[in-house]
Write a protein that holds these residues in place. Structure first.
Motif, PDB file in Angstrom:
ATOM      1  N   ILE A 162      46.460  55.238  26.887  1.00 31.97           N
ATOM      2  CA  ILE A 162      46.888  54.553  28.114  1.00 31.97           C
ATOM      3  C   ILE A 162      47.562  53.267  27.676  1.00 31.97           C
ATOM      4  CG2 ILE A 162      46.054  53.317  30.163  1.00 31.97           C
ATOM      5  CD1 ILE A 162      45.911  56.293  30.426  1.00 31.97           C
ATOM      6  N   ASP A 163      48.846  53.164  28.018  1.00 31.86           N
ATOM      7  CA  ASP A 163      49.668  52.043  27.561  1.00 31.86           C
ATOM      8  C   ASP A 163      49.612  50.891  28.563  1.00 31.86           C
ATOM      9  OD1 ASP A 163      51.422  50.728  25.948  1.00 31.86           O
ATOM     10  OD2 ASP A 163      53.104  52.093  26.257  1.00 31.86           O
ATOM     11  N   ASP A 164      49.927  49.712  28.089  1.00 33.46           N
ATOM     12  CA  ASP A 164      50.052  48.522  28.939  1.00 33.46           C
ATOM     13  C   ASP A 164      48.825  48.338  29.830  1.00 33.46           C
ATOM     14  OD1 ASP A 164      52.540  48.379  27.826  1.00 33.46           O
ATOM     15  OD2 ASP A 164      53.535  49.363  29.498  1.00 33.46           O
ATOM     16  N   PHE A 165      47.659  48.593  29.282  1.00 32.76           N
ATOM     17  CA  PHE A 165      46.452  48.468  30.091  1.00 32.76           C
ATOM     18  C   PHE A 165      46.292  47.017  30.546  1.00 32.76           C
ATOM     19  CE2 PHE A 165      42.050  47.711  31.010  1.00 32.76           C
ATOM     20  CZ  PHE A 165      41.811  48.729  31.902  1.00 32.76           C
ATOM     21  N   GLY A 166      45.950  46.874  31.825  1.00 27.34           N
ATOM     22  CA  GLY A 166      45.767  45.532  32.386  1.00 27.34           C
ATOM     23  C   GLY A 166      46.919  45.148  33.292  1.00 27.34           C
ATOM     24  N   THR A 167      48.021  45.929  33.262  1.00 27.78           N
ATOM     25  CA  THR A 167      49.155  45.597  34.133  1.00 27.78           C
ATOM     26  C   THR A 167      49.050  46.315  35.477  1.00 27.78           C
ATOM     27  OG1 THR A 167      50.415  47.352  33.082  1.00 27.78           O
ATOM     28  CG2 THR A 167      50.788  45.132  32.281  1.00 27.78           C
ATOM     29  N   GLY A 168      48.209  47.336  35.554  1.00 30.84           N
ATOM     30  CA  GLY A 168      48.027  48.065  36.811  1.00 30.84           C
ATOM     31  C   GLY A 168      46.821  47.524  37.549  1.00 30.84           C
ATOM     32  N   HIS A 169      46.259  48.360  38.382  1.00 32.07           N
ATOM     33  CA  HIS A 169      45.126  47.873  39.177  1.00 32.07           C
ATOM     34  C   HIS A 169      43.861  48.668  38.904  1.00 32.07           C
ATOM     35  CE1 HIS A 169      48.011  45.496  41.305  1.00 32.07           C
ATOM     36  NE2 HIS A 169      48.756  46.572  41.456  1.00 32.07           N
ATOM     37  N   SER A 170      43.850  49.413  37.812  1.00 32.06           N
ATOM     38  CA  SER A 170      42.682  50.260  37.589  1.00 32.06           C
ATOM     39  C   SER A 170      41.598  49.478  36.862  1.00 32.06           C
ATOM     40  CB  SER A 170      43.078  51.457  36.760  1.00 32.06           C
ATOM     41  OG  SER A 170      43.652  51.002  35.569  1.00 32.06           O
ATOM     42  N   SER A 171      40.395  49.913  37.064  1.00 36.10           N
ATOM     43  CA  SER A 171      39.305  49.301  36.314  1.00 36.10           C
ATOM     44  C   SER A 171      38.990  50.225  35.147  1.00 36.10           C
ATOM     45  CB  SER A 171      38.089  49.151  37.206  1.00 36.10           C
ATOM     46  OG  SER A 171      37.597  50.432  37.509  1.00 36.10           O
TER      47      SER A 171
ATOM     48  N   HIS B 210      37.548  58.757  33.734  1.00 39.01           N
ATOM     49  CA  HIS B 210      37.919  60.099  34.189  1.00 39.01           C
ATOM     50  C   HIS B 210      39.130  60.639  33.439  1.00 39.01           C
ATOM     51  CE1 HIS B 210      35.102  59.586  37.405  1.00 39.01           C
ATOM     52  NE2 HIS B 210      35.689  58.464  37.767  1.00 39.01           N
ATOM     53  N   LEU B 211      39.783  59.779  32.686  1.00 40.88           N
ATOM     54  CA  LEU B 211      41.009  60.224  32.021  1.00 40.88           C
ATOM     55  C   LEU B 211      40.707  60.738  30.609  1.00 40.88           C
ATOM     56  CD1 LEU B 211      43.438  57.364  33.027  1.00 40.88           C
ATOM     57  CD2 LEU B 211      43.425  59.699  33.881  1.00 40.88           C
ATOM     58  N   PRO B 212      41.324  61.854  30.258  1.00 44.22           N
ATOM     59  CA  PRO B 212      41.022  62.446  28.953  1.00 44.22           C
ATOM     60  C   PRO B 212      41.812  61.776  27.827  1.00 44.22           C
ATOM     61  CG  PRO B 212      42.559  63.830  30.164  1.00 44.22           C
ATOM     62  CD  PRO B 212      42.287  62.655  31.024  1.00 44.22           C
ATOM     63  N   VAL B 213      41.643  60.465  27.639  1.00 43.69           N
ATOM     64  CA  VAL B 213      42.457  59.786  26.622  1.00 43.69           C
ATOM     65  C   VAL B 213      41.617  59.316  25.441  1.00 43.69           C
ATOM     66  CG1 VAL B 213      44.162  58.999  28.298  1.00 43.69           C
ATOM     67  CG2 VAL B 213      42.268  57.507  27.718  1.00 43.69           C
ATOM     68  N   ASN B 214      42.291  59.091  24.295  1.00 49.08           N
ATOM     69  CA  ASN B 214      41.599  58.635  23.095  1.00 49.08           C
ATOM     70  C   ASN B 214      41.643  57.124  22.950  1.00 49.08           C
ATOM     71  OD1 ASN B 214      43.384  61.147  22.569  1.00 49.08           O
ATOM     72  ND2 ASN B 214      41.652  61.403  21.185  1.00 49.08           N
ATOM     73  N   GLU B 215      42.751  56.556  23.477  1.00 48.51           N
ATOM     74  CA  GLU B 215      42.982  55.157  23.136  1.00 48.51           C
ATOM     75  C   GLU B 215      43.434  54.346  24.343  1.00 48.51           C
ATOM     76  OE1 GLU B 215      45.307  54.603  19.455  1.00 48.51           O
ATOM     77  OE2 GLU B 215      46.383  53.022  20.526  1.00 48.51           O
ATOM     78  N   VAL B 216      43.022  53.088  24.342  1.00 44.26           N
ATOM     79  CA  VAL B 216      43.503  52.159  25.369  1.00 44.26           C
ATOM     80  C   VAL B 216      44.336  51.097  24.658  1.00 44.26           C
ATOM     81  CG1 VAL B 216      42.807  50.384  27.021  1.00 44.26           C
ATOM     82  CG2 VAL B 216      41.532  52.523  26.894  1.00 44.26           C
ATOM     83  N   LYS B 217      45.591  50.932  25.129  1.00 44.95           N
ATOM     84  CA  LYS B 217      46.440  49.898  24.530  1.00 44.95           C
ATOM     85  C   LYS B 217      46.515  48.725  25.503  1.00 44.95           C
ATOM     86  CE  LYS B 217      50.058  50.667  22.060  1.00 44.95           C
ATOM     87  NZ  LYS B 217      51.456  51.044  21.744  1.00 44.95           N
ATOM     88  N   ILE B 218      45.936  47.624  25.104  1.00 46.36           N
ATOM     89  CA  ILE B 218      45.895  46.467  26.002  1.00 46.36           C
ATOM     90  C   ILE B 218      47.232  45.735  25.962  1.00 46.36           C
ATOM     91  CG2 ILE B 218      44.739  44.248  26.433  1.00 46.36           C
ATOM     92  CD1 ILE B 218      42.142  45.633  25.646  1.00 46.36           C
ATOM     93  N   ASP B 219      47.754  45.430  27.129  1.00 51.98           N
ATOM     94  CA  ASP B 219      49.102  44.882  27.233  1.00 51.98           C
ATOM     95  C   ASP B 219      49.213  43.475  26.659  1.00 51.98           C
ATOM     96  OD1 ASP B 219      51.799  45.418  28.374  1.00 51.98           O
ATOM     97  OD2 ASP B 219      51.366  43.491  29.321  1.00 51.98           O
ATOM     98  N   LYS B 220      50.414  43.173  26.161  1.00 52.72           N
ATOM     99  CA  LYS B 220      50.640  41.855  25.551  1.00 52.72           C
ATOM    100  C   LYS B 220      50.544  40.709  26.549  1.00 52.72           C
ATOM    101  CE  LYS B 220      55.582  42.979  25.335  1.00 52.72           C
ATOM    102  NZ  LYS B 220      55.415  44.422  25.556  1.00 52.72           N
ATOM    103  N   ALA B 221      50.652  41.036  27.839  1.00 50.06           N
ATOM    104  CA  ALA B 221      50.547  39.985  28.864  1.00 50.06           C
ATOM    105  C   ALA B 221      49.189  39.277  28.762  1.00 50.06           C
ATOM    106  CB  ALA B 221      50.715  40.595  30.240  1.00 50.06           C
ATOM    107  N   PHE B 222      48.179  39.984  28.294  1.00 45.55           N
ATOM    108  CA  PHE B 222      46.835  39.392  28.149  1.00 45.55           C
ATOM    109  C   PHE B 222      46.825  38.240  27.153  1.00 45.55           C
ATOM    110  CE2 PHE B 222      44.828  42.990  30.243  1.00 45.55           C
ATOM    111  CZ  PHE B 222      43.698  42.400  30.772  1.00 45.55           C
TER     112      PHE B 222
END
Ligand code: C2E
Ligand code: MG
Ligand code: MG
Length: 497
Positions: free
Chosen positions: A395-404, A410-422
């Protein structure tokens, strides 16, 4: 000879026009279409009519000319009205505004009933027509009453106010028009999107005014905002956007578009095992165009599948070359959430992996969080199938959307990429640091690997390492580079501790 030819041509055209005019006038099915055709014909006959005016044509032809003019004068009463609502239509609006030119003040407001199509689909056209009529009545009874009200087409209505409307007035207007309707005892809610043009300067013509207010409405649609305004350079921007969309297929075919690769650093070993493929476009006329600009346009124009198929092919072909040369890494490709609408995407990925004889774990797909959340159910299904192939997902750019983060489980993903905006506020802002640290902790507890992107300094890198990040990506470690540059730097990237 020339004059006789001109006279004969004029006469033929006039008789022909009169014939068409009378026939069409009698069986006027679409008044709007009729007027448009008539205007075109008249435009074509300008030269001939000038010839008539300067008296080259004998007096005998004058009655024909007169009849034609009389018919034209008679038209306005019937043409220019919308049959359903009784409001003026586009032709009527344009004609009235043209009569009022030059207009250098006032406001043009274009209103669109959001997803009106669904009303027709759900309740039928008769119901939809009643809604449009009631909506028109409501426009007619506004206390902030416009000088002109028109129905342009379908569910688009245009209002002209002589005064400059404030934002507050527009918000109020929208609220008043959105009060739920009651049709055949069924409450119907409508959501409106509004484009607004403040007439401050002299506009060349009414077509330009309507085009500009339409651009403002398009802006509202794109940004999913309720009200948007035409701004001075919007036309130029639109031209650029059209050019970009138009030349994208050519750009892909002619290798103007190419991939660069940005290495990610694994913190535990200090080595690079993964790169992200990023698209670049050197346009022959517009220069370098960033993917941040052309990817959303490709999505908007329905061309993103073309781009994504190209990206997958490029990356997997490159991957096969690297493997053959002993460079073992996982390449991440950015796909658009729109790509996940395609039911065949998982098979297409599997077929390509087989074609290039690549193991599935050598490919990672990055999907941006904010767009993913918009249509989760469909996306989860497709992502599940891709994951089942053994392909890695992030999941790319995590933190730019509104999801917690809880939602992410629930998502079948391996990795969370935290966005540079943080990282932007990290230097001065303690709460940002706590939020970032908490996000990293929760993501890790949920079993995801965590990457933070956009790291530019050693100091930030060290603080993130202390927070438990698995992988970092950013200029500090490696800038995006061509495949050849990556090969040259591979020994260093892969071996540094
Ligand atoms: P992204 O996937 O989040 O890519 C990371 C962006 O951060 C890239 O911008 C990269 O060049 C930039 N970046 C890397 N290190 C640093 C750093 O240290 N500081 C800063 N400030 N920025 C850094 P880029 O290449 O302009 O790409 C922008 C976005 O366009 C990407 O964001 C991605 O969402 C999209 N994109 C790029 N290539 C593709 C593609 O092939 N397909 C699709 N669908 N989207 C793509
Ligand atoms: Mg990415
Ligand atoms: Mg990103």
């Amino acid at each position: 000879m020339f004059v006789i030819g001109l006279v004969v041509a004029s006469l033929a055209l006039l008789i022909f026009s009169l014939y068409i005019l009378q026939a069409k006038y009698r069986s006027l099915r679409s008044q709007q279409k009729f007027l448009a055709q008539l205007c075109t014909q008249l435009e074509q006959q300008k030269v001939e009519r000038q010839a008539l005016d300067i008296g080259i044509v004998p007096q005998a032809f004058a009655p024909l000319y007169h009849t034609l003019n009389e018919l034209l004068k008679a038209l306005p009463a019937s043409v220019g009205k919308d049959k359903l609502t009784g409001l003026v239509n586009r032709v009527g609006l344009k004609r009235t505004l043209t009569g009022m030119m030059p207009l250098t003040q006032g406001t043009l407001v274009l209103i669109d009933i959001y997803r009106f199509r669904y009303v027709n689909d759900l309740f039928g056209f008769v119901f939809g027509d009643i809604l449009l009529k009631q909506f028109a009545e409501r426009l007619n009874s506004l206390s902030l009453s416009p000088r002109l009200i028109a129905r342009l087409n379908g569910d688009e209505f245009c209002l002209y106010y002589e005064q400059a409307l404030t934002e507050e007035q527009l918000v109020h207007l929208r609220g008043r028009l959105q009060v739920p309707f009651n049709i055949k005892n069924t409450p119907v809610s409508v959501k409106l999107q509004i484009g607004c043009l403040h007439l401050q300067e002299h506009h060349a013509d009414t077509s330009q005014m309507l085009r500009r207010v339409d651009l403002a409405l398009k802006k509202a649609r794109h940004s999913r905002s309720a009200i948007a305004y035409y701004a001075q350079n919007d036309d130029i921007r639109q031209l650029r956007e059209l050019k970009i969309i138009d030349s994208l297929p050519k750009g892909l075919q002619r290798n103007q578009v190419y991939m660069v690769y940005q290495a990610k650093q694994d913190i535990a070993t200090g080595r690079c095992f993964q790169v992200e493929a990023l698209m670049r476009w050197e346009h022959d006329e517009l220069g370098i165009i960033s993917p941040g600009e052309f990817i959303p346009l490709a999505e908007y124009a329905g061309m993103i599948d073309l781009v994504s198929q190209w990206a997958l092919d490029q990356v997997l072909a490159q991957q096969a070359k690297w493997r053959a040369a002993g460079i073992q890494l996982c390449v991440a490709v950015n796909l658009s959430t729109r790509d996940l609408d395609s039911e065949t995407l998982p098979q297409e990925i599997a077929a390509r992996l087989a074609y290039y004889q690549l193991p599935p774990e050598s490919l990672m797909i990055e999907i941006t969080e904010s767009t993913l959340m918009a249509d989760l159910t469909k996306a989860v299904e497709t992502l599940g199938k891709i994951r089942a192939l053994g392909v890695r997902l992030a999941i790319d750019d995590f933190g730019t959307g509104h999801s917690s983060l809880a939602y992410l489980k629930h998502l079948p993903v391996n990795e969370v990429k935290i966005d540079k905006a943080f990282l932007k506020d990290l230097e001065q802002d303690k709460p940002s640091e706590y939020i970032l640290e908490a996000s990293i902790n929760i993501a890790k507890k949920l079993g995801y690997e965590v990457t933070v992107e956009g790291i530019e300094t050693l100091e930030i890198r060290d603080r993130l390492v202390a927070m438990g990040v698995d992988t970092i990506q950013g200029m500090y470690y490696a800038k995006p580079m061509s495949a050849a540059e990556l090969e040259m730097n591979w020994a260093q990237l892969h071996n540094t501790i």
